[in-house]
Design a protein around this motif. Structure first.
Motif, short mmCIF file in Angstrom:
data_model
loop_
_atom_site.label_atom_id
_atom_site.label_comp_id
_atom_site.label_asym_id
_atom_site.label_seq_id
_atom_site.Cartn_x
_atom_site.Cartn_y
_atom_site.Cartn_z
N GLU A 411 24.75 60.49 0.79
CA GLU A 411 25.67 61.51 1.28
C GLU A 411 26.61 61.00 2.37
O GLU A 411 27.72 61.48 2.52
CB GLU A 411 24.88 62.71 1.80
N TYR A 412 26.14 59.99 3.16
CA TYR A 412 26.93 59.50 4.29
C TYR A 412 27.04 57.99 4.26
O TYR A 412 26.22 57.30 3.64
CB TYR A 412 26.28 59.92 5.62
N ASN A 413 28.02 57.50 4.99
CA ASN A 413 28.15 56.06 5.22
C ASN A 413 27.03 55.64 6.18
O ASN A 413 26.83 56.26 7.22
CB ASN A 413 29.53 55.78 5.85
N LEU A 414 26.30 54.57 5.82
CA LEU A 414 25.14 54.16 6.64
C LEU A 414 25.54 53.69 8.04
O LEU A 414 24.73 53.75 8.97
CB LEU A 414 24.34 53.07 5.92
N VAL A 415 26.77 53.22 8.21
CA VAL A 415 27.23 52.87 9.56
C VAL A 415 27.30 54.13 10.42
O VAL A 415 26.89 54.13 11.58
CB VAL A 415 28.61 52.17 9.50
N ASP A 416 27.81 55.23 9.80
CA ASP A 416 27.86 56.50 10.53
C ASP A 416 26.46 57.00 10.86
O ASP A 416 26.20 57.55 11.95
CB ASP A 416 28.59 57.56 9.70
N VAL A 417 25.52 56.82 9.90
CA VAL A 417 24.14 57.23 10.12
C VAL A 417 23.52 56.45 11.29
O VAL A 417 22.89 57.02 12.18
CB VAL A 417 23.29 57.04 8.85
N ALA A 418 23.74 55.12 11.27
CA ALA A 418 23.20 54.28 12.34
C ALA A 418 23.79 54.67 13.69
O ALA A 418 23.09 54.75 14.70
CB ALA A 418 23.47 52.80 12.04
N ALA A 419 25.09 54.93 13.70
CA ALA A 419 25.75 55.31 14.95
C ALA A 419 25.21 56.64 15.47
O ALA A 419 25.01 56.82 16.68
CB ALA A 419 27.27 55.40 14.74
N ALA A 420 24.98 57.60 14.55
CA ALA A 420 24.44 58.91 14.95
C ALA A 420 23.05 58.77 15.54
O ALA A 420 22.71 59.40 16.55
CB ALA A 420 24.42 59.85 13.75
N LEU A 421 22.21 57.92 14.90
CA LEU A 421 20.86 57.71 15.41
C LEU A 421 20.89 57.04 16.78
O LEU A 421 20.10 57.37 17.67
CB LEU A 421 20.05 56.87 14.42
N MET A 422 21.82 56.10 16.97
CA MET A 422 21.95 55.43 18.27
C MET A 422 22.39 56.42 19.35
O MET A 422 21.92 56.37 20.48
CB MET A 422 22.94 54.27 18.18
N LYS A 423 23.30 57.34 18.98
CA LYS A 423 23.74 58.35 19.93
C LYS A 423 22.58 59.24 20.35
O LYS A 423 22.42 59.57 21.54
CB LYS A 423 24.86 59.21 19.34
N MET A 424 21.75 59.63 19.38
CA MET A 424 20.59 60.46 19.69
C MET A 424 19.66 59.73 20.67
O MET A 424 19.16 60.31 21.63
CB MET A 424 19.83 60.81 18.40
N LEU A 425 19.47 58.42 20.41
CA LEU A 425 18.61 57.63 21.28
C LEU A 425 19.23 57.47 22.66
O LEU A 425 18.55 57.59 23.68
CB LEU A 425 18.37 56.25 20.63
N PHE A 426 20.53 57.25 22.69
CA PHE A 426 21.24 57.08 23.96
C PHE A 426 21.16 58.37 24.80
O PHE A 426 20.87 58.33 26.00
CB PHE A 426 22.70 56.72 23.71
N ASP A 427 21.41 59.51 24.15
CA ASP A 427 21.35 60.79 24.87
C ASP A 427 19.96 61.04 25.44
O ASP A 427 19.81 61.62 26.53
CB ASP A 427 21.75 61.94 23.94
N LYS A 428 18.95 60.61 24.71
CA LYS A 428 17.57 60.80 25.16
C LYS A 428 17.26 59.93 26.37
O LYS A 428 16.51 60.31 27.27
CB LYS A 428 16.60 60.49 24.02
N GLN A 429 17.87 58.74 26.43
CA GLN A 429 17.58 57.78 27.50
C GLN A 429 18.41 58.03 28.76
O GLN A 429 18.06 57.55 29.83
CB GLN A 429 17.82 56.35 27.01
N THR A 430 19.54 58.73 28.63
CA THR A 430 20.40 58.97 29.78
C THR A 430 20.21 60.40 30.25
O THR A 430 20.59 61.35 29.56
CB THR A 430 21.89 58.73 29.41
#
Length: 524
Positions: A411-430
């Motif tokens: 359904e999505y481009n895997l680069v977009d998926v990876a970026a979304a997961l990184m954002k979730m991780l970043f938001d959790k850490q900051t």
């Protein structure tokens, strides 16, 4: 001190309440030994290093035994510098808040007509520098006929600054039936002679042994901040450094509770420890910290006593401690078992004097460090996320998640998926929402310094500028207005140069006169 508490010293309830409000949990050694003796009316020579809690030692005794009348002053406290006079005055106001005492600071550089009015209205305690006190005595605006308590604070410093004759003239102008409390880090011959001439024969000498304060394996830094930025500064530091385990020290129990609540609301894994918590509660909290179930432990000095936890990478002084020894005990919680440790202190410009005292007592250098910017924090987080992802890929321990990734790939481009997961991780850490890249500048463009040297020492603005330039290696464009008075002067210097000037010029001699330098209250 065998865990002596303020309640054991014979102080009245109002004073104990004020001490509790200030957050002091137990007396320092000089307080525990001198207060009971002073309460009995003995003259005291208290020999103890700067930063050991001497102000509360004599302040508690005076306030406890004084009957205020707000007419003529009952107590006179002499201090070597205006900054120390202000500091002593503020602490006495806090100690006497439930006793309806009137405390007045008197020092040079302050409008004298304002001091005239305050003295005329009546005051219980006067805190001042010898020169200005003597000026008022000679003008007849300060009468010492009713003085019952005389304090000479930092007597050796007053001697070094040439105030000995002024002090003698002041002492001669008051009645002999008084209690005299003399506090000094050293006991040169002139101080002993002063005590012999003007103190009672049954005076008590209390000497606090100078401990060896060593902090060899710990890297020490301070961040200069505004008080209002203290919490965000802490968040920036721990988000940038990402300590494995850190102990954060507060001065008061209330401060611990408030900081823990604020940090928890930001998502930090943290709990607190202080004297009002049960022993069982403290032991459970410490157990969680030792087992790695807490990232941060916020504590007071008393609660943290004896904590020995391996792996503490950082100690952070959210508030500076009451005395120098507490600083050493605090930062000794890191750098255990021959490991390196990091100690950070958050310091407002007003607290810089205390920081200098700590450096002098510990014979160590505490380096200034810039508060991390938002960009620096984000860059650190990005690098750490990338490293974590690379390690997980190399370990090949993600087979259970391949079906999920495959489903998302449809359904999505895997680069977009990876970026979304990184954002979730970043938001959790900051945890903190950094609204701007840098905090506001902690002070004005210039810092005003007090120097214990003046016209009587043969100083001119030109000789002073040359001395500062050559000793501190700063440019003349970093030195601003100079107010040269008879016994001392004020110099405005560039904010980025004042720490270097204080480090290199304080204690040096100009025209054979040793110079003491302190941050002065900003001119209004």
């Amino acid at each position: 001190m065998n865990n002596i508490k303020f309640e054991d010293l014979g102080l009245k309830e109002g004073l104990l309440k004020a001490i509790k409000d200030m957050g002091f949990e137990e007396p320092s050694q000089i307080q525990a030994e001198s207060i009971p003796i002073a309460l009995q009316g003995f003259d005291i020579i208290g020999q103890a290093q700067t930063g050991t809690g001497k102000t509360a030692a004599f302040g508690c005794a005076i306030i406890n035994n004084m009957t205020p009348n707000r007419k003529l002053p009952k107590a006179l406290i002499l201090a070597p510098t205006r900054e120390l006079a202000i500091q002593v005055n503020e602490e006495l106001v806090r100690l006497g808040k439930h006793e309806r005492l009137s405390v007045l600071p008197i020092y040079g550089g302050q409008p004298i007509d304002r001091q005239f009015r305050a003295l005329k209205q009546g005051v219980d305690i006067v805190v001042g520098t010898p020169g200005r006190i003597l000026d008022h005595i000679r003008r007849g605006s300060l009468k010492l006929d009713e003085i019952e308590f005389l304090v000479l604070d930092e007597a050796d410093e007053m001697l070094n600054m040439g105030f000995i004759e002024d002090i003698e003239e002041i002492v001669k102008s008051m009645k002999s039936e008084r209690q005299t409390l003399l506090f000094s880090a050293t006991m040169p011959k002139e101080i002993k002679n002063l005590a012999q001439r003007y103190m009672k024969k049954d005076l008590q000498h209390i000497s606090i042994k100078k401990n060896s304060l060593t902090v060899s394996k710990i890297s020490q830094y301070y961040f200069e901040i505004k008080h209002k930025d203290r919490f965000e500064t802490l968040c920036r530091i721990i988000d940038f450094d990402e300590p494995n385990a850190a102990i954060i020290f507060c001065k008061t129990k209330k401060g611990v509770d408030e900081l823990v609540e604020a940090m928890q609301s930001r998502g930090y894994v943290v709990e607190g420890m202080h004297g009002d918590m049960t022993q069982n509660h403290r032991m459970m909290t410490l157990k969680k910290f030792k087992e790695g179930n807490l990232d941060f432990l916020v504590a007071t000095d008393v609660a943290a006593r004896g904590i020995d936890v391996e792996g503490v990478t950082h100690v952070i002084n959210y508030d500076l401690p009451q005395d120098n020894e507490s600083y050493v005990h605090r930062i000794g919680r890191t750098g255990r078992a021959n490991r390196e440790g990091i100690a950070y202190s958050l310091v407002t410009p007003r607290e810089y004097i205390s920081l200098k005292q700590i450096q002098k007592a510990t014979k160590s250098t505490i380096h200034r460090k810039a508060v991390p910017t938002a960009d620096e924090i984000f860059e650190t987080k990005f690098k750490n996320i990338i490293n974590d992802v690379k390690e997980t890929i190399e370990e090949e321990d993600f087979a259970n998640f391949v079906p999920i990734a495959t489903e998302l790939d449809e359904e999505y481009n895997l680069v977009d998926v990876a970026a979304a997961l990184m954002k979730m991780l970043f938001d959790k850490q900051t945890s903190f929402d950094y609204s701007q890249n840098s905090l506001e500048t902690p002070a004005s463009a210039e810092v005003r310094l007090f120097l214990s040297i003046g016209r009587r020492d043969g100083i001119t603005p030109k000789t002073l500028v040359n001395f500062i330039k050559n000793t501190a290696r700063v440019g003349s464009n970093q030195i601003g207005d100079i107010d040269l008075l008879e016994n001392f002067c004020f110099v405005n210097v560039a904010e980025d140069a004042y720490a270097r000037i204080m480090d290199n010029c304080s204690g040096q001699k100009l025209n054979r006169r040793k110079i003491n330098i302190e941050v002065a209250k900003q001119k209004r």
